[in-house]
Design a protein around this motif. Structure first.
Motif, mmCIF file in Angstrom:
data_model
loop_
_atom_site.group_PDB
_atom_site.id
_atom_site.type_symbol
_atom_site.label_atom_id
_atom_site.label_comp_id
_atom_site.label_asym_id
_atom_site.label_seq_id
_atom_site.Cartn_x
_atom_site.Cartn_y
_atom_site.Cartn_z
ATOM 1 N N ASP A 80 27.583 50.256 22.974
ATOM 2 C CA ASP A 80 28.552 49.530 23.786
ATOM 3 C C ASP A 80 29.980 49.759 23.304
ATOM 4 O O ASP A 80 30.846 50.198 24.070
ATOM 5 N N PRO A 136 24.274 49.377 27.941
ATOM 6 C CA PRO A 136 25.593 49.089 28.520
ATOM 7 C C PRO A 136 25.916 50.045 29.659
ATOM 8 O O PRO A 136 25.789 51.264 29.514
ATOM 9 N N THR A 164 27.404 55.241 26.049
ATOM 10 C CA THR A 164 26.252 55.105 26.933
ATOM 11 C C THR A 164 25.710 56.459 27.362
ATOM 12 O O THR A 164 24.500 56.720 27.289
ATOM 13 N N GLY A 203 29.406 51.574 28.449
ATOM 14 C CA GLY A 203 29.641 51.546 27.015
ATOM 15 C C GLY A 203 30.334 52.803 26.512
ATOM 16 O O GLY A 203 30.362 53.845 27.183
#
Length: 781
Positions: free
Chosen positions: A557, A572, A578, A575
């Motif tokens: 994140d 996330p 991510t 994020g």
């Protein structure tokens, strides 16, 4: 003529004996009638199609929702059951689940109830019908077993029927019924105590078997916390109401029963220690004392079904056992009886450990398992069970004329003063509560008060007018009132919906089939899609999951926090790392809900032009992630980092090449890695076969979550599994072409089976010991 009269007498006797059970079955049938008469199942399908994708976005599925307080059934319990049954039908016990949390333990998650004997229903009936029977059998088993137990305690048929109806639809069983786990873990209590009572009198081995069997029946049902409460009460009862050699044999039988639970208990304890729940301290679901009003009026603070809840947690805090049982239980204490004292104390202790007292606060502070990290209120099942038994004792005291007018006034004053106090509270509360809250409380106090007045009138009549017909009429009225009260309460909560709403098939759900491979899928759904349609998902919802995986996802994140979430792992959507995590997790397909547009809760695919849209239907767009790393691959290099705190910052660092280098926490001592290829030749939930071909000894990286229960074999020879990239797996493979097998075979499961066998042998040894003693007594002088 004599034979005819004899048959008539036998028929009358049989009818007299079976009539109470027929009453219990009739009450149960009224509750279950939507299933038998309207083809509806006890499953919140109306909530599913209104709140879960893809059905929320499809036409024709909208329904009025009766109860929106049971979503866990939809995205946990039933999907896990579907995966369990599908696995068993394919001939293997599902120890591992590849469809949630990028792979997680399944049997060890006790709520999966993999070992429940009642899973046999799903081999006889279709899944929806079997599910309906599984749910509806709970109150029936609870009611009949309670009736038999009370009869063993020499309670009258009237008292036994009243106690059984109060128990079979008590608050705990009612609110958790459609989960098919918690209630099953508790409802074997009457049978366990019955077995103890019968063995104390008869010394027959069959009752030791019954006692032993109730332990796995409880622990295999799917809620270990409730099973612990079950075990404590059973052991206490055993110690209090058996003597001498019978106590020893009963204790050995209970011990053997506990050993029978080990195939479930050992994996679950191990998994618990790996999960985020281990070491966590929570004050969750300690019931505030003002909620004690609901023991008399369950909807005093509203009900989620009617949408007027204004205080509290209705399901978790529910200890309702009926107005009749609440009132009559006080009469049980008129006559001193050891069992009345026992159940009085067990009910009292349950209240003190569920409600906000120094006792439960101390257990939480001392981090006592199942108190410090679980919902304290669930011990209320012991309150309801004890109150139901006490009500039966109380009714018999009243029926036998053991209560004088003076004593009636004393004992009846307690619940009466309680009700008056509640009404006084309401009248005073008008000045401080919101008008709407007052209206809800007032409305929901009326019916319990009417019940109380009726019961009070009946008890006065039974005390003053002791004629047989009057007594029978009063007893019939009491049974009618308790039946109406408990049926109204339980039917109001539980939802029956058409079979067609159980994960209905549609053109969109049919489109999931091509993605049911080992390459992972990312979208706004969890087990209600993953487990049902066999899509391997990254996200998951359960308090038990591997801590390292939760920490891995949390780090993506913002690149700083590694604090795993409580019961939910959500990758996330935007994020810092991510996309890098998706690549490493072999996330090949990304589902985007079209109606969400570029909402924040969706993955920000628009920021990654490399994603190719390769599919679309009325609900989803499907993007293929061509940057995802393979599920298995041969790294070109590795680094060793024994400090878990620095692995993730290194792994996601700008200068670290995740596509060629892996991080290990132990040194495999390979000085020069070779190059080559790796291909998955077979992928099953608990067995993965990989063919490798390398020119020098190398490492094989597998994008599967590390768990100590996994074993690796290279050409049938054991190989060490290294933890790689914080939460994945890697092994050393020799030069040449080889077959690598990963198999999930945890030692806890194997040891549990051995201990289960030990429990069976212990039971047999008890049996043969009894036989030999009887023979010695019979033939030796």
């Amino acid at each position: 003529m004599g034979t005819t009269n004899s048959k008539a007498i036998m028929k009358q006797s049989l009818l007299r004996k079976s009539l109470p059970l027929l009453v219990i079955v009739a009450v149960w049938f009224i509750f279950s009638s939507p299933f038998f008469l309207k083809a509806r199942i006890p499953f919140p399908g109306d909530y599913l199609v209104n709140h879960f994708s893809p059905w929320t976005s499809e036409e024709g599925f909208t329904h009025i929702v009766k109860n929106g307080a049971m979503p866990d059934i939809l995205d946990q319990i039933v999907p896990w059951k579907m995966y369990t049954i599908d696995s068993l039908k394919h001939g293997f016990v599902p120890l591992w689940n590849p469809y949630s949390f990028s792979g997680t333990e399944h049997l060890a998650n006790f709520q999966s109830a993999v070992l429940s004997p009642l899973n046999v229903l799903f081999f006889i009936f279709s899944f929806p019908i079997a599910w309906g029977l599984l749910i509806l059998l709970q109150p029936l088993i609870a009611g009949i077993s309670m009736y038999v137990f009370l009869r063993v305690l020499n309670k009258s048929t009237w008292a036994s029927v009243l106690g059984s109806i109060s128990f079979m639809f008590c608050g705990f069983i009612t609110v958790w019924m459609e989960y098919g786990t918690l209630a099953y873990a508790a409802l074997w209590l009457p049978l366990a105590l019955l077995a103890i009572e019968k063995f104390q009198v008869t010394e027959r081995f069959r009752y030791l078997i019954l006692l032993a069997i109730t332990f796995p029946l409880s622990f295999f049902s799917g809620h270990v916390q409730t099973s612990i409460y079950f075990s404590v009460l059973v052991f206490c009862y055993l110690l209090c109401f058996t003597t001498g050699k019978k106590r020893l044999l009963g204790s050995l039988a209970a011990l053997s029963g506990f050993l029978l639970t080990m195939p479930q208990l050992l994996p679950s304890l191990s998994y618990f220690m790996q999960s985020t729940r281990y070491g966590a301290v929570s004050n969750g679901e300690i019931v505030p004392w003002q909620y004690v009003l609901t023991l008399f009026a369950p909807d005093f603070y509203g009900n989620p079904v009617t949408g007027n809840t204004w205080f509290g947690h209705y399901a978790e805090w529910n200890g309702y056992t009926g107005v009749v049982a609440f009132f009559l239980s006080f009469f049980a204490f008129f006559k001193r009886d050891s069992r009345v004292i026992f159940f009085g104390l067990s009910g009292l202790f349950a209240l003190l450990l569920a409600y906000d007292t120094v006792f439960i606060r101390s257990l939480v502070a001392w981090q006592v398992p199942f108190f410090a990290n679980a919902a304290a209120s669930r011990i209320l099942i012991l309150w309801s069970f004890s109150l139901s038994v006490l009500a039966a004792f109380g009714l018999d005291q009243l029926r036998e004329g053991n209560i004088s007018k003076k004593m009636l006034a004393v004992f009846a004053s307690v619940p009466t003063v309680f009700a008056i106090g509640v009404w006084a509270n309401l009248i005073v509360g008008m000045k401080v509560w919101h008008v709407a809250s007052f209206a809800v409380a007032k409305q929901n106090m009326i019916l319990p008060t009417v019940f109380l007045l009726l019961v009070l009138g009946i008890t006065i009549t039974m005390t003053i007018l002791k004629k047989k017909l009057v007594m029978i009429g009063c007893l019939v009225l009491l049974i009618a009132i308790v039946s109406f009260d408990m049926l109204r309460f339980s039917s109001k909560w539980n939802a029956f919906t058409p079979v067609s709403l159980m994960y209905p098939q549609s053109s969109v759900t049919n489109d999931f089939a091509p993605y049911a491979t080992y390459e992972r899928v990312f979208g706004l759904f969890t087990a209600e899609v993953g487990d049902v349609y066999h899509l391997p998902l990254l996200d998951g919802y359960d308090p038990f999951y591997i801590t390292r995986y939760g920490q891995f996802i949390a780090f993506t994140d913002n690149g700083t926090s590694t604090r795993a979430g409580g019961s939910i792992v959500n990758v996330p959507r935007s994020g810092l790392y991510t996309k890098q995590a998706l690549d490493l997790l072999n996330t090949r397909y990304i589902f985007h809900k079209i109606s969400d547009g570029q909402a924040d809760w969706e993955f920000h695919f628009w920021n990654y032009p490399g994603l190719e849209k390769t599919g679309e239907n009325s609900v989803y767009q499907v993007f293929t992630n061509h940057d995802s790393l393979p599920h298995v691959w041969i790294p070109q290099s590795y680094v060793v980092d024994r400090n878990s705190d620095t692995i993730l910052p290194t792994l996601f660092g700008a200068n670290f090449d995740r596509s060629h280098t892996i991080i290990l926490e132990q040194d495999p001592n390979i000085h020069q890695l070779g190059s080559g290829s790796a291909t998955i030749t077979s992928y099953k939930p608990e067995q993965i076969l990989v063919k490798t071909s390398v020119d020098h000894p190398s490492l094989l990286f597998l994008s599967e979550i590390y768990d100590p229960g996994w074993e690796a074999l290279v050409d049938d020879r054991a190989a060490k599994i290294y933890r790689a990239d914080y939460t994945f797996r890697a092994i050393v493979v020799p030069a040449g072409t080889h077959t690598v097998e990963f198999v999930y075979n945890p030692w806890q499961w194997k040891l549990g089976l051995i201990l289960m066998g030990t429990g069976m042998l212990l039971l047999l040894s008890i049996y043969f010991t009894q036989i030999s003693q009887r023979l010695s007594t019979k033939f030796l002088p």
